[in-house]
Design a protein around this motif. Sequence first.
Motif, mmCIF file in Angstrom:
data_model
loop_
_atom_site.group_PDB
_atom_site.id
_atom_site.type_symbol
_atom_site.label_atom_id
_atom_site.label_comp_id
_atom_site.label_asym_id
_atom_site.label_seq_id
_atom_site.Cartn_x
_atom_site.Cartn_y
_atom_site.Cartn_z
ATOM 1 N N ALA A 186 0.828 -1.206 0.000
ATOM 2 C CA ALA A 186 0.000 0.000 0.000
ATOM 3 C C ALA A 186 0.863 1.258 0.000
ATOM 4 N N LYS A 187 1.975 1.211 0.731
ATOM 5 C CA LYS A 187 2.875 2.370 0.792
ATOM 6 C C LYS A 187 3.527 2.614 -0.568
ATOM 7 N N PRO A 230 -7.485 0.053 -5.036
ATOM 8 C CA PRO A 230 -7.186 0.957 -3.923
ATOM 9 C C PRO A 230 -7.777 0.483 -2.595
ATOM 10 N N ILE A 231 -8.727 -0.438 -2.639
ATOM 11 C CA ILE A 231 -9.384 -0.915 -1.428
ATOM 12 C C ILE A 231 -8.564 -2.006 -0.744
ATOM 13 N N ARG A 250 -4.225 -8.226 -9.471
ATOM 14 C CA ARG A 250 -4.872 -8.963 -10.564
ATOM 15 C C ARG A 250 -6.392 -8.815 -10.515
ATOM 16 N N GLY A 251 -7.019 -9.004 -11.655
ATOM 17 C CA GLY A 251 -8.477 -8.925 -11.719
ATOM 18 C C GLY A 251 -8.988 -7.510 -11.517
ATOM 19 N N TYR A 252 -8.262 -6.530 -12.019
ATOM 20 C CA TYR A 252 -8.609 -5.120 -11.835
ATOM 21 C C TYR A 252 -9.574 -4.668 -12.926
ATOM 22 N N ILE A 277 -13.094 -8.862 -6.880
ATOM 23 C CA ILE A 277 -13.637 -9.331 -5.606
ATOM 24 C C ILE A 277 -14.334 -8.190 -4.870
ATOM 25 N N CYS A 278 -13.666 -7.033 -4.797
ATOM 26 C CA CYS A 278 -14.277 -5.859 -4.155
ATOM 27 C C CYS A 278 -15.506 -5.404 -4.935
ATOM 28 N N PHE A 279 -15.420 -5.494 -6.272
ATOM 29 C CA PHE A 279 -16.549 -5.123 -7.112
ATOM 30 C C PHE A 279 -17.762 -5.998 -6.803
#
Length: 62
Positions: A8-9, A26-27, A32-34, A43-45
């Motif tokens: 993240a940094k 960003p979450i 991968r899978g963006y 996954i977040c989507f």
Amino acid sequence: MARKCLIAKSFLKEPKYKTRKHARCPICGRPRGYLRQFNMCRICFRERALRGEIPGVKKASW
């Protein structure tokens, strides 16, 4: 957790060469899978779409 923090940094600073730039969620920081259209990983989507947090997205059924 420490590894995720390092990723993240490094995600926040600009790379030395623009070809090194890689899309990350960003979450959660997943590389991968963006999905560019929604600016998050698959996954977040999916989690947000099922909760109804993304307007205009509906689960398919046929």
